[in-house]
Design an enzyme around this catalytic site. Sequence first.
Site: not given
Ligand SMILES: NC(=O)c1ccc[n+]([C@@H]2O[C@H](COP(=O)([O-])OP(=O)(O)OC[C@H]3O[C@@H](n4cnc5c(N)ncnc54)[C@H](OP(=O)(O)O)[C@@H]3O)[C@@H](O)[C@H]2O)c1
Length: 319
Positions: A66, A132
Amino acid sequence: MTPNSPLEPRSLGSTTMTVTPLCIGTSPLASMSRLYGYDVDERRAIDTVKAVFDSPITFIDTSNGYGEDGTAERRIGAAIRERGGLPDGVVLATKVDPDPETGDFSGARVRASFAESLERLGVDRVPLLYLHDPERIPFEEAIADDGPVRALVRLRDEGRVDHIGVAGGPVGLLGRFLDLGEFEVVLNHNRYTLLDRSAAALYASAADRGIGVVNAAPYGGGMLAKGPSVQASYAYGRPDDRIAHAAGQMQRACAAHGVPLAAAALQFSLRASVVDATAVGVSSPERVAQTLEYANLAIPESLWDELDTLTPPRELWLD
Ligand SMILES: NC(=O)c1ccc[n+]([C@@H]2O[C@H](COP(=O)([O-])OP(=O)(O)OC[C@H]3O[C@@H](n4cnc5c(N)ncnc54)[C@H](OP(=O)(O)O)[C@@H]3O)[C@@H](O)[C@H]2O)c1
């Protein structure tokens, strides 16, 4: 219906790990503007991690890959140092990634990736280490004797990590990895949300076998949190227009009940019986409290029924 308590610690599948169903994901903390559309500075990232430490949430997800040169892990490491150590009971999971320069994802690279992660995080071990995004190499390469799967199994056999998991996108491929019988946790992303159900069968089959299920990106990377007019991408790419249209309809349906779209999107995952933990990405300290608030908000059953009718058809789901 109110969700299962998002803070009641539970076992992650058949592992020895106990985690809160709410997990904080840290990819937004790496300031990857190409994926999220904005930058996050170091101080804000560190303070976000410290806000998680101060909250009842005890599960944090990160990865070697990341950000440039492990930005997310370095920032988490800085928060751990400022706090004088990782707080007791916090399960910090990371992932092994290919060499960013050469793309090497051999067994030797897995060991190097793991060593880098420990150094950046400033910890001696992690309880959970994932392979990953194995979609980056052919399956046969992944399972070869000198490949990444054997290297992860060896790290577990040597006691360097307690548990190993596989994290990635394509559900069919993740199913093949689970069938190897080695992985104790599966993480999938963007495929079990209000807009997409492609991971449903994978999760059900994993749960049946006692494999821990982590559902990541319940907001589709932001569209279901900020709304489609603010965040037009889904799963870090430009989706079919009908996805944004459905998200807009859902947002209006939620608003009619006084429910933020993000609360419904989050609880959709938290209330699923096959999901052990939901990984949500946030990038400011205030978001941690907001996430807890959304997780606990009462949502009327009639809204769930309405959202169900607005789910896009299967042909629009990811693979
Ligand atoms: N291949 C893999 O292993 C993989 C792939 C994808 C994800 N992941 C893991 O899963 C986690 C979650 O996925 P993600 O972060 O990509 O997507 P997500 O959780 O679906 O969305 C994150 C986004 O939502 C926004 N957000 C969160 N809470 C909010 C709220 N209350 N109001 C407005 N906006 C909000 C965040 O904005 P702000 O920045 O403004 O808070 C960010 O832009 C990742 O961080 C990672 O650790 C793993």
